[in-house]
Design a protein around this motif. Structure first.
Motif, PDB file in Angstrom:
ATOM      1  N   UNK A   1       6.806  -9.115  -1.748  1.00 21.84           N
ATOM      2  CA  UNK A   1       6.844  -9.405  -0.304  1.00 21.84           C
ATOM      3  C   UNK A   1       6.180  -8.292   0.504  1.00 21.84           C
ATOM      4  N   UNK A   2       6.344  -7.039   0.072  1.00 23.23           N
ATOM      5  CA  UNK A   2       5.693  -5.954   0.794  1.00 23.23           C
ATOM      6  C   UNK A   2       4.176  -6.071   0.686  1.00 23.23           C
ATOM      7  N   UNK A   3       3.700  -6.361  -0.531  1.00 24.70           N
ATOM      8  CA  UNK A   3       2.256  -6.507  -0.719  1.00 24.70           C
ATOM      9  C   UNK A   3       1.721  -7.670   0.120  1.00 24.70           C
ATOM     10  N   UNK A   4       2.420  -8.816   0.090  1.00 22.93           N
ATOM     11  CA  UNK A   4       1.971  -9.971   0.861  1.00 22.93           C
ATOM     12  C   UNK A   4       1.965  -9.675   2.352  1.00 22.93           C
ATOM     13  N   UNK A   5       3.026  -9.023   2.838  1.00 25.64           N
ATOM     14  CA  UNK A   5       3.111  -8.717   4.261  1.00 25.64           C
ATOM     15  C   UNK A   5       1.988  -7.774   4.680  1.00 25.64           C
ATOM     16  N   UNK A   6       1.719  -6.741   3.866  1.00 24.33           N
ATOM     17  CA  UNK A   6       0.670  -5.775   4.209  1.00 24.33           C
ATOM     18  C   UNK A   6      -0.700  -6.441   4.224  1.00 24.33           C
ATOM     19  N   UNK A   7      -1.005  -7.213   3.185  1.00 30.32           N
ATOM     20  CA  UNK A   7      -2.316  -7.852   3.097  1.00 30.32           C
ATOM     21  C   UNK A   7      -2.517  -8.867   4.218  1.00 30.32           C
ATOM     22  N   UNK A   8      -1.489  -9.666   4.484  1.00 29.62           N
ATOM     23  CA  UNK A   8      -1.609 -10.660   5.544  1.00 29.62           C
ATOM     24  C   UNK A   8      -1.787  -9.991   6.900  1.00 29.62           C
ATOM     25  N   UNK A   9      -1.009  -8.939   7.137  1.00 31.34           N
ATOM     26  CA  UNK A   9      -1.097  -8.256   8.426  1.00 31.34           C
ATOM     27  C   UNK A   9      -2.451  -7.586   8.592  1.00 31.34           C
TER      28      UNK A   9
END
Length: 555
Positions: A66-74
């Protein structure tokens, strides 16, 4: 954080719900890992260790994903949003009045489109990490309350006071960074002087030394202001760390005396407070970074607001270009240039002037007489403060201004040569451009390939010839040439006046030419003489020079 909130909520393309959800899950998973570690440590060799370990691994995987997804999406969303914002504001710069562009003072006046975007691009990851830190602190606070309400109260009070102090002090830090930003703009303007004044600087050692002193002063003042702001941020970070360490000391040495509890609970409290150090540090750094991002986003929106206040209405809707006209008339047209203190050092006009289709008109006069300003008024690039501009007897209004300007192709004295030939109409290909390049004696210097000039790092006179061919190939009914022959050799100057201009006239073009070459004034139909910003003579000649026999008219 008003500007940042506007940026994240109002700009299209930011998947806010997904980013927030992933950030909450990542922060919650981080806090849950702490609880699982404490439970595993408290259970010792208990049979449930295997289940706790499996739960910990699953939580760790959830947190990482979730951290990776949130960072990449943001990061991706913010980059796309910044790209759209830059393009939007650049388009408004393109549509802004010439006076606004001239007053901006070159590229430093649009620093928001260059240097500020590098900081704004970090906002996505910074918001995610800051939000995750808040979530972790929220969950660990609940966990602390479960372990020891008194210890939780102490942590909430100390950390809440610290964060509140940081928010209050952020405004002062922001003001300091704004002053540093202004110094950076001042340095960029001075750097422009170094680049564009290279010839003058090489002729004067004193000028170089004073210029260097000014640059050094600007850099030093900017550094001092930035250091002052960073000093405040570092103090806040150290203060937060010290506050947590004092809390840790109180939990270990004071709390057991006030509220007796088991050593295992004390160990869990210590571990939890130590665990909080990371999110608190991230939160403090995040608030500082978000403050800088807020300021840079503010620069973006401030520039856009200034542009919105000046954009000419005719640009809001595309209009078909004009291909012919009968006459252009200026009735009592005047324009005053104002200094910063409101004084008017120069006034152009009032002008009474009529230009008839097919004429060759030379505009003459001493340097500073107002010839270039008259061209800007005639072409509609500068709006008259008084008087009227009429096309075929109809006043030119804001809604018809773009159509009116489409009559003109121009090479101004301070012209800009675009390496890519954006303005050429359909049907003009590389072969036609290269034929003109050869005709102008530049075939050994450059070529046109794929609508782009291969070399533009030429002499001023050669670059003016390229600008001339672009103006001719745009196939507009009026050609404006401001001192185009000034940087040419005698042979090309003669060709320009006695061959190229008459050939354009033979096509029916109207020519408006600023010139100091009195040896060729006989080539004009009319001479407009200016002095101190006013037309002092309008002389009609017997006949303009016609193309010599066998002269090939430009295509």
């Amino acid at each position: 954080m008003q500007q940042l909130w506007r940026f994240l909520t109002q700009e299209a393309g930011v998947p806010k719900a997904r980013i927030v959800t992933m950030s909450l899950l990542a922060g919650g998973g981080n806090a849950l890992m702490l609880a699982l570690l404490n439970l595993a440590a408290a259970s010792g060799e208990h049979a449930g260790q295997g289940r706790l370990f499996a739960a910990y691994l699953a939580t760790f995987a959830l947190h990482f994903y979730t951290q990776r997804r949130a960072m990449l999406q943001a990061m991706g969303a913010v980059e796309r949003t910044v790209e759209r914002l830059r393009l939007r504001i650049t388009d408004k710069v393109r549509r802004a009045p010439l006076g606004f562009i001239e007053q901006a003072g070159g590229l430093p006046g649009f620093a928001a489109l260059t240097q500020d975007t590098q900081v704004i691009a970090q906002s996505g990851s910074q918001v995610v990490t800051t939000l995750q830190s808040v979530v972790v602190l929220a969950f660990t606070t609940v966990y602390l309350a479960w372990l020891s309400p008194l210890a939780c109260l102490a942590v909430v009070l100390s950390m809440g006071s610290f964060v509140l102090m940081r928010i209050v002090r952020q405004s002062a830090v922001g003001e300091t960074m704004e002053r540093a930003h202004a110094k950076e703009i001042e340095f960029q303007r001075a750097l422009d002087d170094v680049v564009y004044g290279a010839k003058e600087l090489r002729l004067s050692r004193r000028e170089r030394q004073r210029m260097r002193a000014h640059l050094a002063q600007s850099i030093e003042e900017s550094r001092a202001l930035k250091l002052d702001a960073h000093r405040s941020v570092i103090f806040d970070q150290l203060f937060g760390g010290v506050a947590l360490l004092l809390l840790l000391t109180a939990v270990v040495f004071v709390l057991p005396a006030v509220l007796p509890q088991g050593s295992q609970t004390t160990q869990q409290l210590v571990a939890t407070i130590l665990y909080i150090l990371g999110p608190v540090s991230t939160l403090v750094q995040g608030l500082a970074a978000l403050g800088a991002i807020e300021a840079d986003i503010g620069h973006f929106y401030a520039l856009e607001a200034r542009l919105d206040a000046t954009i000419e209405p005719h640009h809001r809707r595309a209009v078909p270009p004009l291909r012919q006209f009968r006459e252009i008339r200026l009735e009592r047209v005047s324009l005053r240039y104002l200094d910063a203190d409101g004084t008017a050092p120069f006034t152009s006009g009032p002008h009474e002037l009529t230009l008839v289709a097919g004429e060759t008109v030379y505009v003459v006069g001493a340097n500073g007489a107002g010839k270039s300003t008259l061209l800007k008024l005639v072409t509609g690039l500068r709006a008259a403060q008084r008087g009227r501009l009429l096309l075929d007897g109809v006043p030119v209004e804001p809604r018809t201004l773009e159509a009116y300007r489409s009559l003109f192709s121009a090479v101004f004295a301070d012209f800009h040569l675009f390496p890519r030939l954006y303005g050429l109409p359909e049907g003009v290909d590389d072969a036609m451009v290269n034929a003109w390049i050869e005709r102008l004696g530049l075939a050994a210097k450059t070529r046109c390939e794929g609508g782009r000039l291969t070399h533009t790092d030429l002499s001023t006179g050669q670059r003016k010839r390229l600008a001339f061919l672009v103006a001719v190939l745009e196939q507009r009914p009026i050609c404006v040439f401001d001192e185009l022959a000034a940087d040419q050799d005698p042979a090309f100057r003669r060709r320009f006046y006695e061959e190229l201009l008459p050939a354009l006239k033979a096509q029916g073009r109207t020519l408006l030419v600023v010139s100091h070459d009195d040896a060729y004034f006989h080539c004009a139909d009319r001479l407009l003489r200016l002095d101190a910003g006013r037309i002092v003579a309008d002389t009609r000649q017997a006949a303009g020079m016609l193309p010599a026999a066998g002269t090939e008219a430009p295509a």
